[in-house]
Design an enzyme around this catalytic site. Sequence first.
Site, PDB file in Angstrom:
ATOM      1  N   ASN A 119      71.341 -86.767  15.919  1.00 18.56           N
ATOM      2  CA  ASN A 119      72.377 -86.617  16.948  1.00 18.56           C
ATOM      3  C   ASN A 119      72.405 -85.179  17.463  1.00 18.56           C
ATOM      4  O   ASN A 119      72.457 -84.937  18.676  1.00 18.56           O
ATOM      5  CB  ASN A 119      73.734 -87.009  16.368  1.00 18.56           C
ATOM      6  CG  ASN A 119      74.849 -86.801  17.376  1.00 18.56           C
ATOM      7  OD1 ASN A 119      74.863 -87.425  18.434  1.00 18.56           O
ATOM      8  ND2 ASN A 119      75.752 -85.887  17.073  1.00 18.56           N
TER       9      ASN A 119
ATOM     10  N   ARG B  28      80.450 -82.161  13.745  1.00 16.64           N
ATOM     11  CA  ARG B  28      81.358 -82.309  12.617  1.00 16.64           C
ATOM     12  C   ARG B  28      80.746 -82.947  11.399  1.00 16.64           C
ATOM     13  O   ARG B  28      81.254 -82.794  10.286  1.00 16.64           O
ATOM     14  CB  ARG B  28      82.595 -83.095  13.087  1.00 16.64           C
ATOM     15  CG  ARG B  28      83.503 -82.239  13.937  1.00 16.64           C
ATOM     16  CD  ARG B  28      84.575 -83.062  14.620  1.00 16.64           C
ATOM     17  NE  ARG B  28      83.986 -83.908  15.652  1.00 16.64           N
ATOM     18  CZ  ARG B  28      84.652 -84.417  16.681  1.00 16.64           C
ATOM     19  NH1 ARG B  28      85.941 -84.181  16.813  1.00 16.64           N
ATOM     20  NH2 ARG B  28      84.042 -85.160  17.569  1.00 16.64           N
TER      21      ARG B  28
ATOM     22  N   ARG C 177      71.018 -81.065  21.576  1.00 18.50           N
ATOM     23  CA  ARG C 177      70.693 -79.632  21.600  1.00 18.50           C
ATOM     24  C   ARG C 177      69.240 -79.321  21.936  1.00 18.50           C
ATOM     25  O   ARG C 177      68.810 -78.180  21.807  1.00 18.50           O
ATOM     26  CB  ARG C 177      71.086 -78.985  20.278  1.00 18.50           C
ATOM     27  CG  ARG C 177      72.573 -79.127  19.927  1.00 18.50           C
ATOM     28  CD  ARG C 177      73.505 -78.633  21.026  1.00 18.50           C
ATOM     29  NE  ARG C 177      74.909 -78.646  20.575  1.00 18.50           N
ATOM     30  CZ  ARG C 177      75.926 -78.191  21.299  1.00 18.50           C
ATOM     31  NH1 ARG C 177      75.741 -77.725  22.534  1.00 18.50           N
ATOM     32  NH2 ARG C 177      77.158 -78.244  20.824  1.00 18.50           N
TER      33      ARG C 177
ATOM     34  N   PHE D 113      77.151 -74.823  17.657  1.00 20.50           N
ATOM     35  CA  PHE D 113      76.601 -75.569  16.512  1.00 20.50           C
ATOM     36  C   PHE D 113      77.731 -76.226  15.718  1.00 20.50           C
ATOM     37  O   PHE D 113      77.673 -77.408  15.365  1.00 20.50           O
ATOM     38  CB  PHE D 113      75.805 -74.605  15.622  1.00 20.50           C
ATOM     39  CG  PHE D 113      74.793 -75.253  14.735  1.00 20.50           C
ATOM     40  CD1 PHE D 113      75.128 -76.302  13.889  1.00 20.50           C
ATOM     41  CD2 PHE D 113      73.472 -74.802  14.719  1.00 20.50           C
ATOM     42  CE1 PHE D 113      74.177 -76.889  13.067  1.00 20.50           C
ATOM     43  CE2 PHE D 113      72.515 -75.384  13.898  1.00 20.50           C
ATOM     44  CZ  PHE D 113      72.877 -76.426  13.076  1.00 20.50           C
TER      45      PHE D 113
HETATM   46  O1  LIG Z   1      76.890 -76.596  25.817  1.00 21.22           O
HETATM   47  C1  LIG Z   1      77.985 -76.446  25.229  1.00 21.22           C
HETATM   48  C2  LIG Z   1      79.118 -75.889  25.871  1.00 21.22           C
HETATM   49  C3  LIG Z   1      80.274 -75.731  25.137  1.00 21.22           C
HETATM   50  N1  LIG Z   1      80.348 -76.079  23.824  1.00 21.22           N
HETATM   51  C4  LIG Z   1      81.569 -75.863  23.025  1.00 21.22           C
HETATM   52  C5  LIG Z   1      81.434 -74.741  22.005  1.00 21.22           C
HETATM   53  C6  LIG Z   1      82.753 -74.010  22.113  1.00 21.22           C
HETATM   54  O2  LIG Z   1      83.738 -74.629  21.294  1.00 21.22           O
HETATM   55  C7  LIG Z   1      83.193 -74.227  23.552  1.00 21.22           C
HETATM   56  C8  LIG Z   1      82.763 -73.157  24.533  1.00 21.22           C
HETATM   57  O3  LIG Z   1      81.384 -72.902  24.359  1.00 21.22           O
HETATM   58  P1  LIG Z   1      80.518 -72.107  25.445  1.00 21.22           P
HETATM   59  O4  LIG Z   1      80.384 -72.983  26.667  1.00 21.22           O
HETATM   60  O5  LIG Z   1      81.275 -70.841  25.720  1.00 21.22           O
HETATM   61  O6  LIG Z   1      79.170 -71.905  24.733  1.00 21.22           O
HETATM   62  O7  LIG Z   1      82.626 -75.483  23.909  1.00 21.22           O
HETATM   63  C9  LIG Z   1      79.249 -76.643  23.206  1.00 21.22           C
HETATM   64  O8  LIG Z   1      79.299 -76.971  22.015  1.00 21.22           O
HETATM   65  N2  LIG Z   1      78.104 -76.809  23.927  1.00 21.22           N
END
Ligand SMILES: O=c1ccn([C@H]2C[C@H](O)[C@@H](COP(=O)(O)O)O2)c(=O)[nH]1
Lengths: 239, 239
Positions: free
Chosen positions: A188, A88, A193, A84
């Site tokens: 966005n 930014r 998401r 989340f």
């Molecule tokens: O679908 C995703 C995968 C990664 N990340 C970002 C969040 C963390 O900074 C880092 C690793 O996240 P994870 O993939 O472990 O959730 O990348 C996201 O925001 N969304």
Amino acid sequence: MSETVIYRDDVSVELVKSSASDADVIWAARVSTAGEQSLDEIGEDPARSAGLINYLARERHGSPFEHTSMTFFVSAPIFVFREFMRHRIASYNEESGRYRELKPVFYIPSKERKLIQVGKTGAYTFEDGTPEQFEITVKAMKDAYVIAYESYVKMLEAGVAREVARVVLPVATYSSMYVTMNARALMNFLSLRTSREGSHFPSYPQREIEMVAEKMEAEFAKLMPLTYGAFEKSGRIAP
Amino acid sequence: MSETVIYRDDVSVELVKSSASDADVIWAARVSTAGEQSLDEIGEDPARSAGLINYLARERHGSPFEHTSMTFFVSAPIFVFREFMRHRIASYNEESGRYRELKPVFYIPSKERKLIQVGKTGAYTFEDGTPEQFEITVKAMKDAYVIAYESYVKMLEAGVAREVARVVLPVATYSSMYVTMNARALMNFLSLRTSREGSHFPSYPQREIEMVAEKMEAEFAKLMPLTYGAFEKSGRIAP
Ligand SMILES: O=c1ccn([C@H]2C[C@H](O)[C@@H](COP(=O)(O)O)O2)c(=O)[nH]1
Ligand SMILES: O=c1ccn([C@H]2C[C@H](O)[C@@H](COP(=O)(O)O)O2)c(=O)[nH]1
């Protein structure tokens, strides 16, 4: 110091306050065209308001959507907040493991959460696991959570600082935060998401952040129905 | 799938690339005053360059510091990255628990890390623990890490998706990222993430993020010595 361990499979989202309406978008758009009669009259006429908002969204005139503000109180596991907070254009205030003792509340997926990943990375889909796979998951998680929390309490009881002791806690630990976003940033966020499998711009969020996004989306749709309709019509791409 | 568990007490920072020099600041400042002879000549004269940069920092003319870029590869525990990524004027790419299997590398504080918190929240300081407190900490952490990693591997071996299995891993798990910042954002980061106890604007970062900040600061000081000097002279408040 020790408390009963709680397992949750849900997330919660509460709209704390807002200053966000479709009229805000119209008024902001009007600033660009002050004196141009066509736009000056639109605010009074619902059909024309919808037309203008659809036009702004379709042409990706995004800035008029920014003069709005929605504050949510979100409760979800840390691994969700990590994703989340990569957004930014938002303001955050999160519960702190430095400044307070954390409660033993941990995430365990519900039976509905598809556990098995199929297909290639980036564009994969999920399938139900077997009952055995679900049992293994629940047991493995509980084992890890209980020891992690016992370790945390042992360190606190020995006088170790909270910010040090908490490092053993899993990313499944529930946290809570205030997050404030404007409608453009929220669109966005929703476009990335919530999943749009099969669409021209596919998106494959982790299910747990999508659960948060869906609840935010429901609040947004109530506050700004025309804007929400325009977002839907634009294929859920933010203007 | 199972690998040997590794414990680390350090963080690492590598400058991957940069486009950042004191001359960049001078050139950007010159744009505001193009034609004004005094500024046009400054670039050639080191003493006057230092004078201009000190002036910009002191008067908090921050924008000329933004036309610079430093990319770091950082390796540190997740709880550090959670604090780091609250800095919004930066670009991040982090190792993903969704897209790859995570390695069992966990943080355990070194003997130098003060473990005991004294004083009130927000402005507290730290003291050394006793040898017993250190032993309790190391044992509690190892117990939690080993079970967490065993649980992770058990779920992966049962065919459970990485993004689900990883939720048991502690925030002490090491991760890595690319982070790119401009000099102004970096100075803001340093002003908040290195301690200024007793200063007029005190700052009490968690020691582990300060360890990252100190290594970034060393690279920054080499790339932009005049800017770094101006930052120091301004009480380490970002312009
Ligand atoms: O679908 C995703 C995968 C990664 N990340 C970002 C969040 C963390 O900074 C880092 C690793 O996240 P994870 O993939 O472990 O959730 O990348 C996201 O925001 N969304
Ligand atoms: O010194 C701090 C304390 C908190 N946070 C942010 C990071 C997380 O979003 C949240 C909780 O962090 P911890 O206090 O648990 O590190 O607040 C910081 O950035 N710095």
